[in-house]
Scaffold this motif. Structure first.
Motif, PDB file in Angstrom:
ATOM      1  N   ASN A   1      -9.309  -0.921  -5.932  1.00  0.00           N
ATOM      2  CA  ASN A   1      -8.225   0.060  -6.052  1.00  0.00           C
ATOM      3  C   ASN A   1      -7.351   0.128  -4.802  1.00  0.00           C
ATOM      4  O   ASN A   1      -6.720   1.162  -4.518  1.00  0.00           O
ATOM      5  CB  ASN A   1      -8.759   1.463  -6.387  1.00  0.00           C
ATOM      6  CG  ASN A   1      -9.536   1.487  -7.692  1.00  0.00           C
ATOM      7  OD1 ASN A   1      -9.203   0.751  -8.623  1.00  0.00           O
ATOM      8  ND2 ASN A   1     -10.565   2.305  -7.760  1.00  0.00           N
ATOM      9  N   ALA A   2      -7.284  -0.974  -4.076  1.00  0.00           N
ATOM     10  CA  ALA A   2      -6.508  -0.989  -2.831  1.00  0.00           C
ATOM     11  C   ALA A   2      -5.025  -0.721  -3.096  1.00  0.00           C
ATOM     12  O   ALA A   2      -4.357  -0.045  -2.301  1.00  0.00           O
ATOM     13  CB  ALA A   2      -6.681  -2.333  -2.124  1.00  0.00           C
ATOM     14  N   TRP A   3      -4.505  -1.238  -4.212  1.00  0.00           N
ATOM     15  CA  TRP A   3      -3.083  -1.075  -4.513  1.00  0.00           C
ATOM     16  C   TRP A   3      -2.763   0.379  -4.851  1.00  0.00           C
ATOM     17  O   TRP A   3      -1.887   0.998  -4.239  1.00  0.00           O
ATOM     18  CB  TRP A   3      -2.681  -1.989  -5.671  1.00  0.00           C
ATOM     19  CG  TRP A   3      -1.188  -2.156  -5.815  1.00  0.00           C
ATOM     20  CD1 TRP A   3      -0.424  -3.124  -5.246  1.00  0.00           C
ATOM     21  CD2 TRP A   3      -0.295  -1.333  -6.564  1.00  0.00           C
ATOM     22  NE1 TRP A   3       0.900  -2.967  -5.594  1.00  0.00           N
ATOM     23  CE2 TRP A   3       1.009  -1.871  -6.407  1.00  0.00           C
ATOM     24  CE3 TRP A   3      -0.456  -0.202  -7.356  1.00  0.00           C
ATOM     25  CZ2 TRP A   3       2.126  -1.309  -7.015  1.00  0.00           C
ATOM     26  CZ3 TRP A   3       0.667   0.373  -7.963  1.00  0.00           C
ATOM     27  CH2 TRP A   3       1.944  -0.181  -7.782  1.00  0.00           C
ATOM     28  N   SER A   4      -3.458   0.953  -5.819  1.00  0.00           N
ATOM     29  CA  SER A   4      -3.136   2.320  -6.244  1.00  0.00           C
ATOM     30  C   SER A   4      -3.467   3.342  -5.164  1.00  0.00           C
ATOM     31  O   SER A   4      -2.770   4.359  -5.032  1.00  0.00           O
ATOM     32  CB  SER A   4      -3.870   2.669  -7.544  1.00  0.00           C
ATOM     33  OG  SER A   4      -5.273   2.572  -7.387  1.00  0.00           O
ATOM     34  N   ASN A   5      -4.513   3.074  -4.374  1.00  0.00           N
ATOM     35  CA  ASN A   5      -4.866   4.027  -3.315  1.00  0.00           C
ATOM     36  C   ASN A   5      -3.811   4.074  -2.208  1.00  0.00           C
ATOM     37  O   ASN A   5      -3.660   5.099  -1.532  1.00  0.00           O
ATOM     38  CB  ASN A   5      -6.223   3.668  -2.702  1.00  0.00           C
ATOM     39  CG  ASN A   5      -7.382   4.041  -3.608  1.00  0.00           C
ATOM     40  OD1 ASN A   5      -7.230   4.839  -4.528  1.00  0.00           O
ATOM     41  ND2 ASN A   5      -8.541   3.438  -3.369  1.00  0.00           N
ATOM     42  N   ALA A   6      -3.069   2.964  -2.029  1.00  0.00           N
ATOM     43  CA  ALA A   6      -2.035   2.928  -0.995  1.00  0.00           C
ATOM     44  C   ALA A   6      -0.652   3.261  -1.544  1.00  0.00           C
ATOM     45  O   ALA A   6       0.083   4.062  -0.975  1.00  0.00           O
ATOM     46  CB  ALA A   6      -2.012   1.552  -0.332  1.00  0.00           C
ATOM     47  N   VAL A   7      -0.290   2.635  -2.665  1.00  0.00           N
ATOM     48  CA  VAL A   7       1.063   2.810  -3.206  1.00  0.00           C
ATOM     49  C   VAL A   7       1.200   4.135  -3.958  1.00  0.00           C
ATOM     50  O   VAL A   7       2.239   4.797  -3.863  1.00  0.00           O
ATOM     51  CB  VAL A   7       1.432   1.629  -4.128  1.00  0.00           C
ATOM     52  CG1 VAL A   7       2.803   1.844  -4.762  1.00  0.00           C
ATOM     53  CG2 VAL A   7       1.395   0.317  -3.350  1.00  0.00           C
ATOM     54  N   GLY A   8       0.146   4.541  -4.675  1.00  0.00           N
ATOM     55  CA  GLY A   8       0.230   5.771  -5.464  1.00  0.00           C
ATOM     56  C   GLY A   8       0.614   6.998  -4.651  1.00  0.00           C
ATOM     57  O   GLY A   8       1.628   7.655  -4.951  1.00  0.00           O
ATOM     58  N   PRO A   9      -0.139   7.339  -3.618  1.00  0.00           N
ATOM     59  CA  PRO A   9       0.232   8.515  -2.810  1.00  0.00           C
ATOM     60  C   PRO A   9       1.606   8.370  -2.158  1.00  0.00           C
ATOM     61  O   PRO A   9       2.320   9.358  -1.987  1.00  0.00           O
ATOM     62  CB  PRO A   9      -0.878   8.573  -1.752  1.00  0.00           C
ATOM     63  CG  PRO A   9      -2.039   7.863  -2.376  1.00  0.00           C
ATOM     64  CD  PRO A   9      -1.429   6.770  -3.200  1.00  0.00           C
ATOM     65  N   HIS A  10       1.973   7.142  -1.799  1.00  0.00           N
ATOM     66  CA  HIS A  10       3.272   6.936  -1.161  1.00  0.00           C
ATOM     67  C   HIS A  10       4.406   7.223  -2.150  1.00  0.00           C
ATOM     68  O   HIS A  10       5.402   7.871  -1.788  1.00  0.00           O
ATOM     69  CB  HIS A  10       3.372   5.503  -0.643  1.00  0.00           C
ATOM     70  CG  HIS A  10       4.453   5.301   0.374  1.00  0.00           C
ATOM     71  ND1 HIS A  10       4.277   5.571   1.706  1.00  0.00           N
ATOM     72  CD2 HIS A  10       5.743   4.890   0.247  1.00  0.00           C
ATOM     73  CE1 HIS A  10       5.396   5.316   2.374  1.00  0.00           C
ATOM     74  NE2 HIS A  10       6.305   4.905   1.503  1.00  0.00           N
ATOM     75  N   VAL A  11       4.263   6.738  -3.374  1.00  0.00           N
ATOM     76  CA  VAL A  11       5.268   7.004  -4.400  1.00  0.00           C
ATOM     77  C   VAL A  11       5.397   8.504  -4.644  1.00  0.00           C
ATOM     78  O   VAL A  11       6.501   9.066  -4.696  1.00  0.00           O
ATOM     79  CB  VAL A  11       4.924   6.276  -5.718  1.00  0.00           C
ATOM     80  CG1 VAL A  11       5.776   6.803  -6.868  1.00  0.00           C
ATOM     81  CG2 VAL A  11       5.116   4.771  -5.564  1.00  0.00           C
ATOM     82  N   HIS A  12       4.268   9.160  -4.792  1.00  0.00           N
ATOM     83  CA  HIS A  12       4.295  10.585  -5.111  1.00  0.00           C
ATOM     84  C   HIS A  12       4.810  11.446  -3.969  1.00  0.00           C
ATOM     85  O   HIS A  12       5.196  12.603  -4.177  1.00  0.00           O
ATOM     86  CB  HIS A  12       2.904  11.042  -5.545  1.00  0.00           C
ATOM     87  CG  HIS A  12       2.431  10.371  -6.799  1.00  0.00           C
ATOM     88  ND1 HIS A  12       1.157   9.855  -6.947  1.00  0.00           N
ATOM     89  CD2 HIS A  12       3.069  10.095  -7.953  1.00  0.00           C
ATOM     90  CE1 HIS A  12       1.035   9.318  -8.146  1.00  0.00           C
ATOM     91  NE2 HIS A  12       2.180   9.452  -8.775  1.00  0.00           N
ATOM     92  N   ALA A  13       4.848  10.889  -2.754  1.00  0.00           N
ATOM     93  CA  ALA A  13       5.357  11.633  -1.592  1.00  0.00           C
ATOM     94  C   ALA A  13       6.817  11.309  -1.288  1.00  0.00           C
ATOM     95  O   ALA A  13       7.376  11.853  -0.326  1.00  0.00           O
ATOM     96  CB  ALA A  13       4.502  11.322  -0.365  1.00  0.00           C
ATOM     97  N   LEU A  14       7.454  10.456  -2.085  1.00  0.00           N
ATOM     98  CA  LEU A  14       8.853  10.129  -1.862  1.00  0.00           C
ATOM     99  C   LEU A  14       9.708  11.387  -1.997  1.00  0.00           C
ATOM    100  O   LEU A  14       9.313  12.339  -2.680  1.00  0.00           O
ATOM    101  CB  LEU A  14       9.319   9.057  -2.855  1.00  0.00           C
ATOM    102  CG  LEU A  14       8.736   7.650  -2.666  1.00  0.00           C
ATOM    103  CD1 LEU A  14       9.160   6.735  -3.803  1.00  0.00           C
ATOM    104  CD2 LEU A  14       9.144   7.056  -1.321  1.00  0.00           C
TER     105      LEU A  14
END
Length: 562
Positions: free
Chosen positions: A548-561
């Motif tokens: 889950n390296a992708w979603s754990n890094a990109v997911g929170p970043h997207v949601h914090a835009l």
């Protein structure tokens, strides 16, 4: 979408280099500068203009300004070159510009006495300004400015040509004045995620800019616009300005538009969303039930629906055996659970091996009816179009509108074109997206398995870099899609695609570059797009395989835009 997608053709650096034309830097204008071109808006037909092989005429639509524009059509060995001789001063700098639309369009100047210049753009469904500068030689008193198309390409349109600089003594059209602020701005419609606006025509205006809560969100040439990507049950303030070559007007009186509540009691999609494809098959990635899909994913695209023997129709068959005995009842229950948690679950049509063909009214109807039947049977929120072997813009548009008529305003409609599919607004995929812009949720272009591609600045970028993501996203953003309808599609791991994997850090840097102008590479967009929708990955299964390296890094970043 599969790990080993077919190879596709791409623009090579050599080809692009052959087409790339010089674009000089902007020059300082003085108070005495004028537009030295005459009949610059083609209001007097082709007076002062000469077009090769009788290729040019004037039309009343489309026009950028005034009531006329040039239409020039390449044929055979003729590239529809239209020229005008313009009086200029020696040792002076001029800015040459024109608005173009349609097929490939070129703009340039010869006989400058120094370095002749030109610039160009691929075909475009909207008016686009070309601009370059040149300096005249010590004895140069006239130059030839020209427009032309390209062999075998569609007709191009040109309007509002300008050779701006010191008065060459040959006359010239008067410069326009800054238009007045638009009046009559009103809210003409709302949905749970959009507000539609309309206003009165402003004399002398060639375009209009819409502001939401003080931030520019879109620019149009007509007197209406729909602002998308809004939150449900929320009030927004809108203002409109009028623009032309002289500048931008003051903002109109503000109007308030309030979005409706989410239909059918559903949960609104977040402003910034993460899409993940869930594999209905076992190809070596972690086998998942829908209930196993990571919580960072806001849209889960079930891959894939399959073609039937009925033209245009699709069906979905759960691979229970390949998924370890996962039953249809469990699958349906998991969809409801995900939806209760605020997620959207849609069915994806196509993939690398998809053979769905919608090429006439009957197959369009069959497609819409069969997708809606799957939505009713399984509880899907909508559909994803991932047709990697071509589509027909006319009939896919018809099919999607028929589906929307059945499903209502809550329909989630996404697309996952390949990079080559979004290089030009004349491409069928891009056309389809623009045709259904009012009901489109997001286009998650696949930034992988593609090789080198042109960015919106005409330069070639290789996949695997921040520039590749940002400069190609720019094409969609400048080509007519709303920022809320643009997402970045990347593999979740090196196993998820044949090429093009980038680390989550690169994905996040590209998101920051587009939304805030930070963490860019060599390419930096001319404006920021804080409403950018987010990111997509193939697949939730390969993501799980990689911890889950992708979603754990990109997911929170997207949601914090922002």
């Amino acid at each position: 979408m599969s790990p080993h997608k077919r190879s596709i053709r791409f623009w090579s650096g050599a080809v692009t280099a052959a087409l790339t034309l010089s674009l000089a830097g902007a020059a300082q204008a003085s108070a005495a500068d004028i537009n030295n071109s005459t009949n610059a808006g083609f209001e007097s037909g082709l007076t002062d203009w000469t077009c090769s092989a009788s290729s040019g005429t004037t039309v009343s639509s489309p026009v950028h300004g005034g009531s006329a524009a040039l239409k020039a059509t390449p044929a055979g060995q003729d590239n529809a070159r239209c020229t005008q001789t313009v009086a200029v001063r020696p040792n002076s700098t001029y800015t040459l510009s024109a608005w173009v639309q349609g097929g490939y369009a070129y703009l340039g100047a010869t006989g400058t006495g120094t370095t002749d210049v030109s610039t160009w753009t691929p075909d475009s469904t909207a008016w686009k300004q070309l601009s370059t500068t040149f300096t005249t030689g010590a004895s140069t008193t006239s130059v030839t400015v020209y427009t032309h198309g390209w062999y075998g390409q569609a007709a191009y349109y040109a309007d509002d040509v300008s050779v701006y600089g010191p008065d060459g003594g040959g006359g010239g059209d008067p410069e326009p004045s800054v238009p007045g602020a638009p009046s009559g701005v009103s809210v003409s419609g709302t949905s749970s995620s959009s507000v539609s606006l309309a206003w009165s025509t402003v004399s002398g205006a060639t375009g209009y800019t819409v502001y939401r809560d003080g931030t520019k969100v879109t620019a149009v040439t007509g007197t209406s616009a729909t602002v998308t990507g809004l939150a449900a049950s929320t009030s927004y303030s809108f203002q409109v300005t009028a623009t032309n070559a002289a500048g931008e007007s003051a903002k109109s009186t503000a109007v308030t538009g309030t979005t409706t509540a989410t239909s059918e009691g559903g949960t609104a999609l977040p402003k910034h969303a993460v899409t993940g494809y869930w594999q209905n098959f076992n190809n070596g990635a972690t086998v998942q039930k829908l209930s196993d899909v990571q919580s960072q994913y806001d849209i889960i695209a079930v891959a894939f629906a399959d073609a039937t023997t009925t033209p245009g129709a699709v069906t979905f068959n759960l691979d229970s055996a390949g998924l370890g005995g996962y039953t249809v009842d469990q699958f349906k229950a998991d969809i409801k659970t995900k939806q209760a948690a605020g997620k959207k679950v849609i069915v994806s049509v196509g993939g690398q091996n998809g053979t769905v063909s919608v090429t006439d009214p009957t197959s369009a109807t069959n497609f819409a009816n069969s997708v809606y039947a799957l939505m009713q049977t399984y509880g899907f929120d909508g559909v994803d179009i991932d047709l990697e072997n071509g589509l027909n813009a006319t009939y896919m548009t018809q099919a999607l509108r028929a589906l929307a008529a059945q499903a209502g305003s809550s329909l989630i409609l996404t697309m996952a074109p390949q990079t080559i599919d979004m290089q030009s607004t004349s491409n069928a995929y891009f056309q389809t997206a623009l045709n259904v812009k009012d009901i489109l949720t997001v286009v998650n272009m696949q930034y992988y398995n593609s090789g080198s591609m042109l960015g919106c600045d005409g330069k070639v970028y290789s996949q695997g870099s921040v520039d590749f993501l940002t400069a190609l996203a720019c094409i969609q953003l400048e080509g007519g899609l709303a920022p809320s309808q643009v997402g970045l599609g990347l593999p979740a791991s090196t196993s998820g695609a044949g090429s093009g994997y980038v680390s989550p850090t690169v994905v996040n840097n590209a998101l920051d570059c587009l939304t805030a102008g930070t963490s860019c590479g060599s390419f930096k967009p001319s404006t920021t797009y804080p409403d950018l929708r987010g990111a997509m990955t193939w697949s939730t299964n390969w993501d799980a395989t990689a911890g889950n390296a992708w979603s754990n890094a990109v997911g929170p970043h997207v949601h914090a835009l922002p």
